[in-house]
Design a protein around this motif. Structure first.
Motif, PDB file in Angstrom:
ATOM      1  N   LEU A 237       0.819  -1.214   0.000  1.00  0.00           N
ATOM      2  CA  LEU A 237       0.000   0.000   0.000  1.00  0.00           C
ATOM      3  C   LEU A 237       0.852   1.263   0.000  1.00  0.00           C
ATOM      4  CD1 LEU A 237      -2.903  -0.910   2.454  1.00  0.00           C
ATOM      5  CD2 LEU A 237      -2.828  -1.084  -0.030  1.00  0.00           C
ATOM      6  N   TYR A 238       2.138   1.132   0.339  1.00  0.00           N
ATOM      7  CA  TYR A 238       3.042   2.270   0.291  1.00  0.00           C
ATOM      8  C   TYR A 238       3.486   2.572  -1.139  1.00  0.00           C
ATOM      9  CZ  TYR A 238       3.533   2.122   5.393  1.00  0.00           C
ATOM     10  OH  TYR A 238       3.296   2.146   6.759  1.00  0.00           O
ATOM     11  N   GLN A 239       3.237   1.641  -2.055  1.00  0.00           N
ATOM     12  CA  GLN A 239       3.669   1.800  -3.445  1.00  0.00           C
ATOM     13  C   GLN A 239       2.426   1.828  -4.342  1.00  0.00           C
ATOM     14  OE1 GLN A 239       6.819   2.326  -4.075  1.00  0.00           O
ATOM     15  NE2 GLN A 239       7.471   1.895  -1.968  1.00  0.00           N
ATOM     16  N   PRO A 240       2.038   2.999  -4.856  1.00  0.00           N
ATOM     17  CA  PRO A 240       0.815   3.064  -5.682  1.00  0.00           C
ATOM     18  C   PRO A 240       0.868   2.222  -6.936  1.00  0.00           C
ATOM     19  CG  PRO A 240       1.539   5.264  -5.001  1.00  0.00           C
ATOM     20  CD  PRO A 240       2.651   4.327  -4.656  1.00  0.00           C
ATOM     21  N   ASP A 241       2.088   1.938  -7.447  1.00  0.00           N
ATOM     22  CA  ASP A 241       2.186   1.175  -8.681  1.00  0.00           C
ATOM     23  C   ASP A 241       2.090  -0.326  -8.446  1.00  0.00           C
ATOM     24  OD1 ASP A 241       4.565   1.243  -7.288  1.00  0.00           O
ATOM     25  OD2 ASP A 241       5.834   1.133  -9.078  1.00  0.00           O
ATOM     26  N   MET A 242       2.062  -0.771  -7.207  1.00  0.00           N
ATOM     27  CA  MET A 242       1.933  -2.195  -6.912  1.00  0.00           C
ATOM     28  C   MET A 242       0.457  -2.560  -6.812  1.00  0.00           C
ATOM     29  SD  MET A 242       4.937  -3.094  -4.154  1.00  0.00           S
ATOM     30  CE  MET A 242       4.521  -4.833  -4.288  1.00  0.00           C
ATOM     31  N   PRO A 243       0.111  -3.768  -7.210  1.00  0.00           N
ATOM     32  CA  PRO A 243      -1.311  -4.165  -7.139  1.00  0.00           C
ATOM     33  C   PRO A 243      -1.784  -4.296  -5.694  1.00  0.00           C
ATOM     34  CG  PRO A 243       0.056  -6.021  -7.789  1.00  0.00           C
ATOM     35  CD  PRO A 243       0.953  -4.827  -7.800  1.00  0.00           C
ATOM     36  N   HIS A 244      -2.981  -3.799  -5.451  1.00  0.00           N
ATOM     37  CA  HIS A 244      -3.620  -3.904  -4.140  1.00  0.00           C
ATOM     38  C   HIS A 244      -4.742  -4.932  -4.251  1.00  0.00           C
ATOM     39  CE1 HIS A 244      -2.319   0.586  -3.513  1.00  0.00           C
ATOM     40  NE2 HIS A 244      -1.295  -0.257  -3.579  1.00  0.00           N
ATOM     41  N   ARG A 245      -4.712  -5.897  -3.373  1.00  0.00           N
ATOM     42  CA  ARG A 245      -5.653  -7.007  -3.444  1.00  0.00           C
ATOM     43  C   ARG A 245      -6.337  -7.191  -2.097  1.00  0.00           C
ATOM     44  NH1 ARG A 245      -0.993  -9.171  -6.195  1.00  0.00           N
ATOM     45  NH2 ARG A 245      -1.346  -9.400  -8.434  1.00  0.00           N
ATOM     46  N   PRO A 246      -7.339  -8.088  -2.030  1.00  0.00           N
ATOM     47  CA  PRO A 246      -7.982  -8.343  -0.739  1.00  0.00           C
ATOM     48  C   PRO A 246      -7.004  -8.753   0.357  1.00  0.00           C
ATOM     49  CG  PRO A 246      -9.316  -9.263  -2.505  1.00  0.00           C
ATOM     50  CD  PRO A 246      -8.053  -8.772  -3.141  1.00  0.00           C
ATOM     51  N   SER A 247      -5.907  -9.393  -0.017  1.00  0.00           N
ATOM     52  CA  SER A 247      -4.930  -9.785   1.005  1.00  0.00           C
ATOM     53  C   SER A 247      -4.325  -8.575   1.707  1.00  0.00           C
ATOM     54  CB  SER A 247      -3.814 -10.628   0.373  1.00  0.00           C
ATOM     55  OG  SER A 247      -3.136  -9.899  -0.632  1.00  0.00           O
ATOM     56  N   SER A 248      -4.365  -7.403   1.055  1.00  0.00           N
ATOM     57  CA  SER A 248      -3.874  -6.180   1.706  1.00  0.00           C
ATOM     58  C   SER A 248      -4.777  -5.794   2.866  1.00  0.00           C
ATOM     59  CB  SER A 248      -3.798  -5.040   0.684  1.00  0.00           C
ATOM     60  OG  SER A 248      -2.996  -5.394  -0.432  1.00  0.00           O
ATOM     61  N   ASP A 249      -6.107  -5.872   2.652  1.00  0.00           N
ATOM     62  CA  ASP A 249      -7.046  -5.598   3.743  1.00  0.00           C
ATOM     63  C   ASP A 249      -6.926  -6.631   4.850  1.00  0.00           C
ATOM     64  OD1 ASP A 249      -8.081  -3.287   2.684  1.00  0.00           O
ATOM     65  OD2 ASP A 249      -9.871  -4.223   1.837  1.00  0.00           O
ATOM     66  N   LEU A 250      -6.669  -7.891   4.479  1.00  0.00           N
ATOM     67  CA  LEU A 250      -6.566  -8.939   5.485  1.00  0.00           C
ATOM     68  C   LEU A 250      -5.301  -8.775   6.327  1.00  0.00           C
ATOM     69  CD1 LEU A 250      -7.792 -12.006   3.389  1.00  0.00           C
ATOM     70  CD2 LEU A 250      -9.099 -10.518   4.914  1.00  0.00           C
ATOM     71  N   TYR A 251      -4.241  -8.253   5.731  1.00  0.00           N
ATOM     72  CA  TYR A 251      -3.051  -7.922   6.516  1.00  0.00           C
ATOM     73  C   TYR A 251      -3.398  -6.885   7.580  1.00  0.00           C
ATOM     74  CZ  TYR A 251       1.680  -6.284   7.683  1.00  0.00           C
ATOM     75  OH  TYR A 251       2.834  -5.930   8.357  1.00  0.00           O
TER      76      TYR A 251
END
Length: 466
Positions: A237-251
């Protein structure tokens, strides 16, 4: 009940405003919050006090025109805008474009909330623009956030409560993820726990649509320093160019639960990634062996959700839920078919003979089904009696009324149909009015039956109906 959702808090008492400035307000030498009694939308909402201040806005407790308690969220991006004469403006012209992006994203938050109708998500009433910014009117949820719960009521943080909070939070995340929404700001201060045990997710200010590799949400490209929260945000989430997925919310949900267990947020995910890259131990210690008051499998699931690498975490909220429910509950015993006081019927030889005799008598008159032979069809065919005249069937009209004389009935229907037809223009043809007058007047429902329907049933043509 006091609601502590952030670093900025203000209240009104006997006409005076008491403001506890955050760091940004101190640097600007002014308070950011609207004063108690400030009215919005032509007096429809009146501010009572500020509840919290975050990276995307300020949240207020207010009253609407019907004297109901509501929550008003104002788009006020900390660090890039300030208030002057009631209007919200960028601090410098260089921030104007970024402020417009934040404002556009704030309006997107209203859209996410409007789509996310769920018992575990705060409801939205209205969205409007005023004072060069935007506002969202939401339902008031009378509860305590998880930060206040951990700090002021630590004895309530039990294994039973934690597992209930996790299951409710996972159900809410599964719902929004199925809608294609990522929250991206899961943290203890964005969950409210009500007295009845309901857990409500608030603040969709950082929400965005789901992304895959190579895709970028235009409204998701916001300054990472605004859209992330140290200790709770995954490193991607610190890198806008990286894909954000549901696993980010679960982290982030795992980090929230880790805070409730330990009393402190996990180490910053970027520092964890740097340590692992350098070959150093992960600064985030596992919870499994250090907290015997909580279920070991429950703690192990939190550790898995907090994995630095996205591929090692749970890939969906449903996967996490399924793992928590591996041990199926014992089946509920069903009611016995036979009462324990009633003995089963004993079938003796005499009863068996009686049943066999009954079956034989019942089946003796039955004929096996199958295709009939020509002889059987001739035997089954009824014999025609030529010496007796065939019985005539009683004719009835479409309404079931008996018809004695078919010709007379048809003439009556012809006369009724001619009365409904428009009067034709005068012509040189002979006048048949006298002949019409000699026809008998229709009786009953027959006068309402149109001529085409009579023709369908084989009626004679009428001189008045073509």
């Amino acid at each position: 009940m006091q609601h502590h959702l952030g670093g900025t808090y203000s209240c009104c008492h006997k006409g005076f405003i008491i403001v506890l400035h955050n760091e940004i307000a101190e640097n600007q030498h002014q308070a950011d919050e609207l004063q108690c009694g400030f009215k919005l939308l032509h007096g429809q909402y009146q501010i009572e006090r500020a509840l919290s201040s975050g990276g995307f806005g300020i949240t207020y407790l207010a009253r609407d025109s019907l004297d109901r308690r509501v929550v008003i969220k104002e788009c006020f991006a900390a660090g890039i805008c300030y208030r002057t004469q009631g209007l919200v403006e960028p601090i410098e012209p260089a921030y104007a474009r970024q402020y417009k992006t934040v404002l556009r994203h704030f309006l997107r938050e209203a859209q996410w909330l409007a789509r996310s109708v769920h018992p575990g998500i705060v409801g939205i009433h209205q969205v409007f623009r005023e004072n060069n910014t935007a506002y969202i009117a939401m339902e008031f949820v009378d509860g305590v956030d998880l930060v206040t719960l951990r700090e002021d009521q630590p004895k309530r943080v039990t294994d039973t409560l934690m597992q209930d909070v996790l299951k409710q939070a996972l159900g809410t995340l599964a719902f929004i993820h199925d809608l294609g929404i990522l929250h991206r700001d899961i943290s203890p201060d964005n969950f409210l726990l009500c007295d009845d045990g309901t857990v409500t997710l608030i603040d969709f200010g950082a929400a965005t649509g789901r992304q895959t590799s190579g895709q970028t949400d235009r409204d998701a490209v916001i300054d990472p320093m605004i859209s992330v929260k140290d200790g709770y945000s995954a490193h991607e989430l610190y890198q806008p160019d990286m894909p954000h997925r549901p696993s980010s919310d679960l982290y982030s949900l795992g980090a929230t639960l880790s805070y409730l267990v330990t009393g402190a947020p996990p180490p910053i995910s970027q520092h964890r990634l740097d340590a692992l890259t350098a070959g150093d131990p992960d600064p985030c210690l596992e919870l499994t062996d250090g907290y015997p008051g909580f279920n070991r499998d429950f703690l192990a699931s939190i550790d898995k959700a907090l994995s630095v690498l996205p591929g090692v975490r749970y890939q969906s909220a449903q996967e996490w839920l399924d793992e928590l429910q591996v041990d199926a509950p014992a089946p509920v015993p069903t009611r016995a078919i036979f009462s324990p006081d009633v003995e089963p019927l004993q079938v003796n030889a005499e009863l068996e003979n009686m049943l066999a005799s009954l079956v034989e008598n019942t089946n003796s008159g039955l004929v096996p089904a199958g295709p009939k032979t020509s002889k059987q069809r001739q035997t089954a065919a009824p014999q025609t009696q030529f010496d007796q005249p065939p019985r005539q069937r009683q004719l009835v009209d479409i309404f079931g009324d008996p018809i004695g004389d078919v010709d007379t009935s048809l003439k009556e229907q012809d006369t009724a149909s001619s009365r409904k037809r428009p009067v034709p223009a005068p012509s040189a043809q002979p006048d048949n009015s006298a002949a019409q007058q000699t026809q008998p007047r229709p009786q009953g429902f027959a006068k309402y039956v149109p001529f085409p329907l009579r023709r369908l049933f084989g009626g004679a043509n009428s001189p008045n109906n073509d």
